[in-house]
Design a protein around this motif. Structure first.
Motif, PDB file in Angstrom:
ATOM      1  N   LEU A  65       0.820  -1.215   0.000  1.00 32.67           N
ATOM      2  CA  LEU A  65       0.000   0.000   0.000  1.00 32.67           C
ATOM      3  C   LEU A  65       0.858   1.271   0.000  1.00 32.67           C
ATOM      4  N   GLY A  66       2.150   1.092   0.250  1.00 30.91           N
ATOM      5  CA  GLY A  66       3.045   2.247   0.332  1.00 30.91           C
ATOM      6  C   GLY A  66       2.905   3.013   1.630  1.00 30.91           C
ATOM      7  N   VAL A  67       2.482   2.324   2.684  1.00 32.57           N
ATOM      8  CA  VAL A  67       2.381   2.983   3.997  1.00 32.57           C
ATOM      9  C   VAL A  67       3.645   2.653   4.800  1.00 32.57           C
ATOM     10  N   PRO A  68       4.467   3.651   5.102  1.00 33.09           N
ATOM     11  CA  PRO A  68       5.661   3.338   5.887  1.00 33.09           C
ATOM     12  C   PRO A  68       5.305   2.943   7.319  1.00 33.09           C
ATOM     13  N   LEU A  69       6.012   1.969   7.843  1.00 29.14           N
ATOM     14  CA  LEU A  69       5.805   1.547   9.234  1.00 29.14           C
ATOM     15  C   LEU A  69       7.021   1.989  10.049  1.00 29.14           C
ATOM     16  N   TYR A  70       6.808   2.837  11.019  1.00 27.28           N
ATOM     17  CA  TYR A  70       7.902   3.285  11.886  1.00 27.28           C
ATOM     18  C   TYR A  70       7.884   2.469  13.169  1.00 27.28           C
ATOM     19  N   ARG A  71       9.029   1.929  13.523  1.00 31.45           N
ATOM     20  CA  ARG A  71       9.144   1.212  14.800  1.00 31.45           C
ATOM     21  C   ARG A  71       9.913   2.119  15.743  1.00 31.45           C
ATOM     22  N   VAL A  72       9.259   2.574  16.777  1.00 32.02           N
ATOM     23  CA  VAL A  72       9.911   3.519  17.695  1.00 32.02           C
ATOM     24  C   VAL A  72      10.015   2.889  19.081  1.00 32.02           C
ATOM     25  N   ASN A  73      10.896   3.406  19.896  1.00 36.75           N
ATOM     26  CA  ASN A  73      11.012   2.871  21.257  1.00 36.75           C
ATOM     27  C   ASN A  73      11.616   3.906  22.187  1.00 36.75           C
ATOM     28  N   ASN A  74      11.516   3.624  23.446  1.00 32.95           N
ATOM     29  CA  ASN A  74      12.104   4.504  24.456  1.00 32.95           C
ATOM     30  C   ASN A  74      12.880   3.634  25.432  1.00 32.95           C
ATOM     31  N   GLY A  75      13.653   2.720  24.881  1.00 33.94           N
ATOM     32  CA  GLY A  75      14.409   1.810  25.739  1.00 33.94           C
ATOM     33  C   GLY A  75      13.766   0.440  25.775  1.00 33.94           C
ATOM     34  N   VAL A  76      14.409  -0.455  26.480  1.00 32.23           N
ATOM     35  CA  VAL A  76      13.936  -1.839  26.597  1.00 32.23           C
ATOM     36  C   VAL A  76      13.413  -2.016  28.020  1.00 32.23           C
ATOM     37  N   ILE A  77      12.106  -2.141  28.125  1.00 33.97           N
ATOM     38  CA  ILE A  77      11.461  -2.023  29.433  1.00 33.97           C
ATOM     39  C   ILE A  77      12.010  -2.995  30.484  1.00 33.97           C
ATOM     40  N   GLN A  78      12.199  -4.265  30.108  1.00 39.22           N
ATOM     41  CA  GLN A  78      12.589  -5.227  31.149  1.00 39.22           C
ATOM     42  C   GLN A  78      14.012  -4.992  31.645  1.00 39.22           C
ATOM     43  N   ASP A  79      14.875  -4.457  30.780  1.00 39.53           N
ATOM     44  CA  ASP A  79      16.232  -4.129  31.228  1.00 39.53           C
ATOM     45  C   ASP A  79      16.198  -2.891  32.119  1.00 39.53           C
ATOM     46  N   ASP A  80      15.418  -1.897  31.701  1.00 39.16           N
ATOM     47  CA  ASP A  80      15.351  -0.644  32.455  1.00 39.16           C
ATOM     48  C   ASP A  80      14.802  -0.863  33.861  1.00 39.16           C
ATOM     49  N   VAL A  81      13.771  -1.720  33.965  1.00 46.98           N
ATOM     50  CA  VAL A  81      13.126  -1.949  35.263  1.00 46.98           C
ATOM     51  C   VAL A  81      14.128  -2.529  36.269  1.00 46.98           C
ATOM     52  N   LEU A  82      15.032  -3.366  35.770  1.00 46.08           N
ATOM     53  CA  LEU A  82      15.997  -4.001  36.676  1.00 46.08           C
ATOM     54  C   LEU A  82      17.255  -3.155  36.886  1.00 46.08           C
ATOM     55  N   ASN A  83      17.332  -2.028  36.175  1.00 46.73           N
ATOM     56  CA  ASN A  83      18.521  -1.188  36.268  1.00 46.73           C
ATOM     57  C   ASN A  83      18.374  -0.191  37.420  1.00 46.73           C
ATOM     58  N   PRO A  84      19.193  -0.330  38.461  1.00 48.08           N
ATOM     59  CA  PRO A  84      19.036   0.565  39.622  1.00 48.08           C
ATOM     60  C   PRO A  84      19.349   2.021  39.286  1.00 48.08           C
ATOM     61  N   ASN A  85      19.975   2.252  38.130  1.00 49.38           N
ATOM     62  CA  ASN A  85      20.297   3.630  37.757  1.00 49.38           C
ATOM     63  C   ASN A  85      19.197   4.279  36.926  1.00 49.38           C
ATOM     64  N   LYS A  86      18.131   3.521  36.715  1.00 48.12           N
ATOM     65  CA  LYS A  86      16.986   4.087  35.995  1.00 48.12           C
ATOM     66  C   LYS A  86      15.775   4.043  36.902  1.00 48.12           C
ATOM     67  N   MET A  87      14.946   5.022  36.789  1.00 44.76           N
ATOM     68  CA  MET A  87      13.748   5.104  37.618  1.00 44.76           C
ATOM     69  C   MET A  87      12.559   4.629  36.789  1.00 44.76           C
ATOM     70  N   ARG A  88      12.559   3.373  36.432  1.00 44.32           N
ATOM     71  CA  ARG A  88      11.496   2.866  35.579  1.00 44.32           C
ATOM     72  C   ARG A  88      10.799   1.710  36.287  1.00 44.32           C
ATOM     73  N   GLY A  89       9.537   1.504  35.970  1.00 43.16           N
ATOM     74  CA  GLY A  89       8.838   0.416  36.644  1.00 43.16           C
ATOM     75  C   GLY A  89       7.647  -0.083  35.862  1.00 43.16           C
ATOM     76  N   ILE A  90       7.116  -1.209  36.317  1.00 40.98           N
ATOM     77  CA  ILE A  90       5.881  -1.764  35.764  1.00 40.98           C
ATOM     78  C   ILE A  90       4.916  -1.931  36.944  1.00 40.98           C
ATOM     79  N   PRO A  91       3.639  -2.109  36.667  1.00 44.34           N
ATOM     80  CA  PRO A  91       2.668  -2.151  37.766  1.00 44.34           C
ATOM     81  C   PRO A  91       2.663  -3.483  38.525  1.00 44.34           C
TER      82      PRO A  91
END
Ligand code: SF4
Ligand SMILES: [Zn+2]
Ligand SMILES: [Zn+2]
Length: 471
Positions: A65-91
């Protein structure tokens, strides 16, 4: 600023789940117009089936169809959650370590003859019984836990003198014989107490008594119980990992300028620092700065030109109407719900996918999302052994967080994932006997039923709508 009357572009928030693939096929079938782009925000933790499906949709629908698909991200959640230097979490679910409590089975009157409170406890109302509004006495004689409780119960009676006031006025010390008079007693419950005390042979509130902690009663039989306190973490993972990167891509596509590289003020350009929350705990470990991700500079995508905005297609079906909210909207991105316009339910989407040969769509959600139902956990375990093993390992690593007394769990039972009761209908078999058990049973019920919806950037799986990101 005048807003342009028509959108400058149409973008589709693409989650690779049932609803968004339905939308893609509806575009292919000409039911929906062709959007300018599709955007997939990747938490980095989707089941392999979702990534496979994403590739297939790109190959078979978007590219032709000619529709571009963009894959975006803001980091890798499971790595960030376990990283004590990042303030990230899951519920995640939390539980305290088990602790013992003494539960009283039977109470008796304080055995100490000198305890005035035991007398007060034994006060029986007889002659004033016929008076209405005797609730005060009921409190005083059966459930008097402390002085404050007594005064509280008096304060509850509006426009009446409190015992303390009576005490200051001296009325309490020399109960007026007229207190026994029906009219007085009826209008002033505080005087009823004074009268009751007089009958008990007490001329004032008794002195504090240590043995019964001034309650007049002591436990005569008790047993110990093991308890845990339960809680749940409230985290904005959907917003951080899905909505924010999507909006950034929208700004970029609408002509928002990539900002100049600015020195990161969080690490003063060094690219490393002691994370402030770690410093607060007295830790000194220097690590990569989580704001600039070690680069020492920050560059953000700016706002699109004034008045320019895009339509953002969100694939909620009619059964998800409760998830609709314009709180994800910004000046440059306005939500539109094509499946609602077409009055399509999730089941109709599934039927349509089946009819078109797309029957094996996997629900889009992080592998270890704590909002999974037991059925979803079983599906992961039984169909994706690798994903299951990785999630079990994550759950173990996730258990203890620095600075947190409670332990964290992915499953509502607050048991390690590979020991959690995901096979049995626990909620129905469980017989709650204590308050703690009831809390636990309620959580297991939640785990049994879970949330049937996938994780959308525009509505968190917790049921809350995602709020506008720091766009
Ligand atoms: S799937 Fe669950 S853990 Fe992942 S972003 Fe959504 S709510 Fe958070
Ligand atoms: Zn006592
Ligand atoms: Zn930095």
């Amino acid at each position: 600023m005048t807003e342009q009357p028509t959108p400058a572009a149409r973008f589709m928030s693409f989650g690779a789940g049932v609803q968004s693939i339905t939308q893609a096929l509806l575009i292919q079938d000409g039911v929906l117009e062709r959007p300018d782009a599709a955007i997939f925000s990747d938490t980095g933790w989707e089941p392999q089936g979702v990534y496979d499906m994403l590739d297939r949709v790109e190959r078979e629908i978007f590219q032709p169809l000619g529709v571009p698909l963009y894959r975006v991200n803001n980091g890798v959640i499971q790595d960030d959650v376990l990283n004590p230097n990042k303030m990230r979490g899951i519920p995640g679910f939390t539980a305290s370590k088990p602790y013992e409590v003494e539960v009283v089975d039977r109470w008796g009157i304080c055995p100490d003859e000198t305890c005035g409170w035991r007398k007060l406890r034994q006060v029986k109302i007889d002659s004033v019984d016929e008076v209405e509004g005797m609730s005060l006495f009921t409190v005083v004689t059966t459930d008097l836990s402390d002085m404050a409780g007594l005064f509280d119960s008096i304060v509850m009676v509006p426009k009446q003198a409190t015992l303390r006031q009576l005490e200051t006025q001296g009325a309490y010390w020399t109960p007026d014989e007229s207190a026994a008079d029906d009219s007085d007693v009826e209008v002033n419950p505080a005087l009823q107490v004074a009268e009751a005390l007089r009958r008990a042979g007490l001329r004032r509130l008794p002195d504090e008594h240590m043995a019964c902690r001034s309650t007049g009663v002591i436990a005569t039989a008790s047993h110990t119980e093991i308890r845990r306190d339960y809680g749940m973490l409230n985290r904005k993972c959907t917003q951080t990992y899905k909505l924010q990167p999507i909006l950034e891509q929208v700004r970029l596509l609408l002509g928002g300028a990539v900002g100049e590289e600015k020195i990161c003020r969080y690490c003063e350009g060094k690219g490393e620092r002691v994370a402030p929350w770690r410093a607060k705990r007295g830790e000194t470990e220097i690590a990569e700065c989580s704001v600039c991700e070690g680069t020492g500079t920050i560059s953000r995508v700016g706002q699109p030109p004034s008045g320019v905005w895009a339509e953002q297609w969100i694939g909620f079906s009619t059964d998800e109407i409760g998830r609709v909210s314009n709180r994800g909207d910004t000046r440059y991105s306005k939500s539109r719900y094509p499946l609602l316009e077409l009055d399509m339910s999730r089941q109709q989407c599934i039927d349509y996918l089946n009819a078109r040969g797309w029957g094996d769509v996997v629900k889009s959600a992080c592998l270890g999302c704590p909002f999974k139902s037991n059925a979803e956990w079983r599906r992961l375990r039984d169909t994706d052994p690798e994903g299951w093993a990785a999630t079990v390992a994550f759950d173990k690593a996730y258990r203890n967080a620095p600075g947190m007394n409670h332990q964290r769990f992915l499953h509502a039972s607050c048991l390690p994932l590979d020991e959690a009761p995901i096979d049995v209908k626990q909620a129905r078999e469980w017989k709650p006997s204590t308050v703690t058990d009831q809390v636990y049973a309620a959580r297991l019920k939640l785990a049994d039923e879970g949330d049937p919806d996938g994780c959308s950037p525009y509505a968190c799986r917790s049921g809350q709508a995602a709020t506008e990101a720091a766009a």
